[in-house]
Design an enzyme around this catalytic site. Structure first.
Site, PDB file in Angstrom:
ATOM      1  CG  HIS B 210      -2.080  -0.751   1.269  1.00 46.04           C
ATOM      2  ND1 HIS B 210      -2.999  -0.822   2.232  1.00 46.04           N
ATOM      3  CD2 HIS B 210      -2.136  -1.981   0.457  1.00 46.04           C
ATOM      4  CE1 HIS B 210      -3.811  -1.831   1.738  1.00 46.04           C
ATOM      5  NE2 HIS B 210      -3.524  -2.566   0.728  1.00 46.04           N
ATOM      6  CE1 TYR B 282      -3.905 -11.340  -7.460  1.00 48.50           C
ATOM      7  CE2 TYR B 282      -4.107 -10.295  -5.481  1.00 48.50           C
ATOM      8  CZ  TYR B 282      -4.668 -10.432  -6.491  1.00 48.50           C
ATOM      9  OH  TYR B 282      -5.673  -9.818  -7.007  1.00 48.50           O
ATOM     10  CE1 TYR B 283      -2.182  -7.266  -2.346  1.00 46.32           C
ATOM     11  CE2 TYR B 283      -2.321  -9.713  -1.694  1.00 46.32           C
ATOM     12  CZ  TYR B 283      -3.266  -8.413  -1.796  1.00 46.32           C
ATOM     13  OH  TYR B 283      -4.098  -8.229  -1.606  1.00 46.32           O
ATOM     14  CD  GLN B 284       8.042  -9.547  -7.195  1.00 41.47           C
ATOM     15  OE1 GLN B 284       8.082 -10.685  -6.965  1.00 41.47           O
ATOM     16  NE2 GLN B 284       9.061  -8.996  -7.844  1.00 41.47           N
ATOM     17  NE  ARG B 285      -0.844  -8.243  -9.773  1.00 39.86           N
ATOM     18  CZ  ARG B 285      -2.057  -7.540  -9.115  1.00 39.86           C
ATOM     19  NH1 ARG B 285      -2.489  -6.546  -9.622  1.00 39.86           N
ATOM     20  NH2 ARG B 285      -2.519  -8.158  -7.981  1.00 39.86           N
ATOM     21  CG  HIS B 436      -1.508  -9.650   1.574  1.00 39.93           C
ATOM     22  ND1 HIS B 436      -2.920  -9.288   1.672  1.00 39.93           N
ATOM     23  CD2 HIS B 436      -1.176  -8.360   1.241  1.00 39.93           C
ATOM     24  CE1 HIS B 436      -3.373  -8.170   1.508  1.00 39.93           C
ATOM     25  NE2 HIS B 436      -2.422  -7.448   1.302  1.00 39.93           N
ATOM     26  NE  ARG B 461     -10.065  -8.493  -2.860  1.00 39.26           N
ATOM     27  CZ  ARG B 461      -9.179  -7.606  -2.817  1.00 39.26           C
ATOM     28  NH1 ARG B 461      -8.056  -7.948  -2.375  1.00 39.26           N
ATOM     29  NH2 ARG B 461      -9.350  -6.157  -3.153  1.00 39.26           N
ATOM     30  CD  GLU B 687     -16.583 -43.020 -26.476  1.00 41.02           C
ATOM     31  OE1 GLU B 687     -16.685 -44.048 -26.848  1.00 41.02           O
ATOM     32  OE2 GLU B 687     -17.245 -42.447 -25.882  1.00 41.02           O
TER      33      GLU B 687
END
Lengths: 754, 754
Positions: B210, B282-285, B436, B461, B687
């Site tokens: 943040h 994810y947060y690095q991005r 996180h 989320r 099949e």
């Protein structure tokens, strides 16, 4: 200049057409395919010449040939294996013998096309090993089938084998000495043909996809052996044999209810004049191969039979019907017992497309499918397709809304497919569908770009995965997949249609009320079912409507149930994915219990419960990053149940798929009206949700009488559209005048929309 | 001849390198970017010249420009909307202001590149509307955030806005009159910067993604405004401010535990020397964009800061780490709170790849990712990439096994990724991962060709889907997703690691035991966790092994748990798909009840129960038409539980995913040994099931001491491989001699495999 070219093109096209027609009428072939000449089934002597002349200049054919050559060369390298039969489907000996039949057929073709003796020798050597083995074989040791084979646990697979292997034999016929042929015919082919027919009449002497394979097997080897008795047995069934008309097979189907049998009866009965196959597309695909290869052989050897014109050309029509019974990805709709993922990429459909092109009217749309399939048959029809593609004749195969009648005369209901932009709705109002039918009158499934929005469960089986019940039908197929509650239609009093009894279901079918695809904005179908629940009539009208105020075409569903008594109605929506929002309060269950104890209800866990809203209930979900919203008219006595499949499933045979079920108690007459919108999208990459809310503001019945039902659909821009469907006289010519809320509506035809 | 060409290529490469280095050292730029010159953040005056000179001849840049132009032209056409702030994420005003920040930034770039005043005017007009609005705004009306913004419900989004809009302002700076600039700076930019910093220290003054956004926002507008005070506030935090070190944010993270703040501290703290970002990919991005664009600006305006060399070039290293933290499809591994589907196609990664290429060493592998991304930045770095691609310099970006340390000094555990052919294993032995982080010590996930075989649940989320809790973290993120039982690691006595307490978890980290990728057949990593459960030590060694007797590389997992008391251990496998076979009997539950009532157990329904086999238990499943088999050593006191997520989930927030849980009671020391094989395939079109059975015949521990664990793996061909892992002295140099079953084994290094 342009005109000159056009004229040249026209002349060329005419010439091509003549040459094609010439080929198709096969006058040349007849003269060459005198009884003694080989090959004659799917390859002809002239065809072989043509292929050899074109080799190297027909890319899709050349590539198909190369792939087959590599495959067969590797097999030859690996050596022949002809094991003693032992296993069910999926087991080693089953898989090996199955592999062998493909290998033999392909090696035979390679011998003809490449003129290389190593392939003929390989076929001969393997056939001789089969001859050695077969004469020693008792019935297959596995006992589960109603008609046990010798190489395989069921005659069905023995027949598969012979359909392919007769082609291989045809290809190397002239390579063998008479003595060798006698040996094979005496010890292998004739007893083989007899076992699957005379020794197994319960399998052979009926109208069913199983017997189609049996008939074709006997007929094809008969054609190669030039044996009229076998050919007649194939075409007309076993002479002078009458079976018990009450006996049933493994799947609960009658073995032979009306005494009909033979290949022609198997064309006559299951296909409607539109080419719809009564068991549905999954089994049509399976049956297609023997229908078509035997027809090819008959066309070549017995042109006087005019097999491709039989029943007004239904065999070729059926291919068109089958291709139309697939979603945007080419996957067949899993009507009745159908395994999901089966598609027109299946090899039987390569046969179907090539045969349809060659023996039909050279539809350029078929060429585009052949291109997608990326292979052709190594025979005369494959050559025709390869040349068509090479000459740039392919055009897109466009699937539109289509209505396909069911029943031998097209009078036993049908299947309506509504297509509007990327949305597809499949509405089933057919007959029972033989032993593979489900109790799913007036059910539907709904697709977006080939993805299921509202699913049909399909079958409960893992075909050829031996660990799952030998790869055969699982008991949950009967206890779950066939039951009414497993489908997107109304279940009355927790009982399946026809009380889930095949004998009763087989007597009835739904009736088309109307189908209309003239207005590109409103694709609509309506059908009626009066027998599923005696005393209750269901009239369902389904439309896929394009309206500028909605992002994508939406589904409108009007299910008018009329009964002579008070009932409970359950109406499920088998959606996929995550719940996003509801406009009603619900309570989730702390402990999950089954919804019932029979008729499929025992397989549903109840995950949550709600009282419905007093006017309409809304339910939004997200699947594959797209949003969907169901809006359905409810009253405050209705319940909504969140369910999940999987209860009483001791072997984890069922998928854990969810449903929302609308339940109404103490209803006599009830008109269910629902809209399903597909809208918006979510991107996990940009993390943006677009148009994630319904555009529908209000849904209302403004008139509901015996003769008419009128529904008003108001969107968020406060534009209202009105759909009035005629419940009784709905012919195209019918004229209607009605007054609703003081306003007059006049129109002619089945429905009004504005 | 070949040599001559090589030499030429070499010379050319050297020349290229020199010219590139010249660009990267940016001597030219410095001289031009005197304090007064604009643009200077991500575009430079010289860069604009270069771009204009190349336009029309750099396809990927031209296409990116065209796409942006079409997008912005449509926006200009639609008119400006600057609504009064009202909504949470996903709501209208939120989405509109978010859209505006992108639009402003892009319009600014278009003005510079296309030199068309209409874009400058559009930016100016919209900025003036913001100026009008902003000065009237109180705090955002939604109150859920620990730091409310004015345009948005949280300062974080206000900061996002300013990071982008300062670029737009930079681009039109010279277009504006001094009076206009004064108006904007006085009424909009400076108060805006003050609100997200001085007025919101709990947001700004800390080490967290943040505040990285906050720092970059303040710093970038400071660079444009040439305001040293703002720039220093950005780099070093708010001067002379000390915060309560015990206060926590919405996510339970400490606001400022050690008083560090500012952009440099935000580089210093969360990145390990390898470039691993402590909150995970994810947060690095998410944080990457402000890190890099502010760094670009600093590089251009304050080259003396040598920002890209800061902490040994960690910013550029982190991009490489991030790209390596993605699966075969480019999706980031969802470690900690990570939403699945986020990938290197995200626009932040376009920035990362382009910046890394331009300011780094022109790695040609990055060009191939840029090609996949199919867009470049419309700035100096995007031009460099476009030219690289145009010149055919792209090479594949090859991802290999990699070990990434965690912690500011790389001493707080890490993440090991093992790659072997199509299989990828992600092993997490990192520190807590800030607010996180999940309680998932020594957990892993396993992939085949980018598909999850054994999944990490990710977060609970629906980011930006307003209907699901405003698009924010759901309470199930804490009650389920963070809990230990939600992960593929051991839960002791139904309690999460560190009793699920962030304060305790933050004090500790796991320790690397060894990592080795030298032997291409054996990719292996081993780590130890001693603090998650006081008194219990877990040493986990995971390998992905390629062995000719197995179709694909298999996973070997040795989890050695040593405790000072008797415990219950639960060890889940979060597989996907349908159960195919087990070698043990099980009983399914008629009624589903939750497995427990806290620590995540309350969210698991028990679908079935089994007593484990006395030697090893086998479990096969099928997913996406591929087969998988788990073989795990068990004894007859062990239990196996079939579970499914979804209990106590009143809003249907959780996915209904299954797991098999191995439970052992009354264990003190226990060494869990498991193999997961990926094998075979199923085609629903043909099949046919290929290689649907495990190739593993026998799995055995043949030695298990404090110092060594030895596992014997025998396949169906009766070939046995032995893996001995050193549990204590496992350095590369260590020499080992042990006797097992009378046989001597001698080796040096961490492990023995043969």
């Amino acid at each position: 200049m342009k005109n000159k070219i056009s004229i040249l093109v026209l002349i060329f096209a005419l010439l091509m057409n003549i040459s094609c027609n010439k080929k198709a009428t096969s006058d040349d072939l007849v003269s060459q395919n005198s009884k003694g000449s080989h090959p004659k089934l799917i390859l002809t002597a002239q065809g072989v010449k043509n292929i050899r002349a074109q080799l190297g200049s027909i890319p899709i054919f050349d590539n198909s040939l190369q792939a087959v050559k590599e495959e067969i060369d590797a097999e030859i390298e690996a050596g022949i294996e002809v094991p003693i039969p032992k296993d069910y489907s999926g087991g080693y000996t089953h898989s090996r013998h199955k592999r062998n039949w493909f290998v033999l057929q392909k090696a035979g073709l390679l011998y003809q096309i490449l003129d290389d003796e190593k392939y003929a020798k390989y076929v001969k050597d393997m056939l001789m090993q089969y001859e050695e083995l077969y004469k020693t074989l008792p019935l297959h040791p596995k006992t589960r089938s109603y008609a046990r084979g010798k190489l395989f646990w069921q005659c069905l697979n023995d027949s598969n084998w012979l359909v392919y292997v007769s082609q291989a034999y045809d290809c190397i016929y002239n390579y063998l000495t008479e003595e060798e042929r006698n040996k094979l015919e005496t010890n292998l082919f004739r007893p083989f043909a007899d076992h699957i027919s005379i020794d197994s009449p319960q399998f052979y002497q009926r109208v069913h996809n199983h017997s189609t394979w049996g008939n074709a097997a006997v007929g094809m080897i008969g054609l190669v052996m030039d044996d009229e008795e076998l050919i007649n047995r194939a075409l007309y069934g076993i002479k002078d044999l009458n079976l018990d008309t009450k006996a049933k097979d493994d799947d609960g189907g009658f073995l032979n209810k009306d005494g009909k049998a033979g290949f022609l009866a198997n064309i006559e009965e299951p296909f409607s004049p539109d080419g719809y196959y009564n068991e549905g597309p999954y089994y049509q695909r399976y049956a297609m191969y023997p229908f078509l290869v035997f027809a090819e052989g008959l066309h070549n050897v017995k042109p006087e039979l005019k097999i491709f014109e039989y029943k007004e050309g239904v065999l070729l029509k059926s291919i068109n019907a089958l291709l139309n019974l697939s979603d945007a990805d080419g996957d067949f709709f899993p009507l009745n017992d159908g395994q999901k993922g089966m598609s027109y990429y299946n090899s039987a459909l390569v046969t179907a497309v090539d045969v349809s092109y060659h023996f039909g009217e050279q539809d350029p749309g078929l060429l585009s499918i052949a291109k997608e399939q990326n292979q052709v048959l190594l025979d005369d029809s494959g050559l025709a397709v390869a040349l068509g593609i090479k000459n740039g004749e392919a055009k897109p195969f466009t699937k539109k809304s289509i209505n396909l009648s069911d029943g031998p005369e097209g009078k036993q209901g049908g299947v309506g497919i509504l297509r509007n932009e990327d949305m597809e709705l499949v509405f089933k109002y057919a007959a029972q569908g033989s032993s593979h039918g489900h109790y799913d009158k007036l059910s539907y499934s709904f697709y977006e770009k080939g993805e299921e929005v509202i699913q049909d469960y399909g079958l409960a089986r893992f075909v050829n995965i031996e660990q799952k019940g030998g790869g055969n039908y699982l008991k949950e197929n009967k206890t779950w997949a066939k039951q009414t509650i497993a489908h997107n239609t109304v279940t009355q009093n927790e009982t399946s249609h026809f009380t889930g009894k095949y004998d009763i279901g087989s007597l009835h079918h739904s009736e088309l009320h109307y189908f209309s695809s003239d207005n590109e904005h409103v694709q609509i179908v309506s059908a009626k079912e009066s027998n599923a629940y005696p005393g209750t009539t269901m009239l369902r009208t389904m439309a896929v409507i394009k309206d500028a105020d909605f992002e994508k075409p939406y589904m409108l569903d009007i299910m008018k149930v009329t009964s002579n008594k008070i009932n409970q109605y359950d109406f499920p929506y088998y959606y996929f994915g995550q719940i996003i929002q509801t406009n009603f309060e619900y309570k989730t269950s702390e402990i999950l219990k089954p919804l019932g104890n029979k008729n499929g209800y025992q397989h549903l866990f109840v995950e949550g419960l709600a009282d419905a809203k007093s006017e309409s209930s809304k339910f939004s979900w997200m699947n594959n990053n797209k949003f969907y919203t169901l809006t359905t008219l409810t009253n405050s006595n209705d319940e909504l149940l969140f369910t999940r499949i999987g209860a009483n499933d001791p072997q984890f045979n069922l998928r854990r798929d969810p449903a929302l079920i609308l339940r109404t108690n103490n209803s006599k007459n009830r008109t269910f009206v629902s809209v399903i919108e597909a809208h918006g999208s979510y991107s996990p990459v940009s993390e943006s949700a677009v148009n994630s809310n319904s555009s529908l503001k209000d849904l209302k019945i403004i008139l509901d009488t015996m003769d008419y039902t009128a529904v008003a659909i108001t969107n968020l821009n406060d534009n209202t559209k009105l759909l009035i469907t005629a419940n009784t006289n709905a012919s195209k010519e019918a004229k209607h005048t009605i007054k609703i809320n003081g306003k007059n509506y006049e129109w002619s035809g089945s429905y009004y929309f504005e």
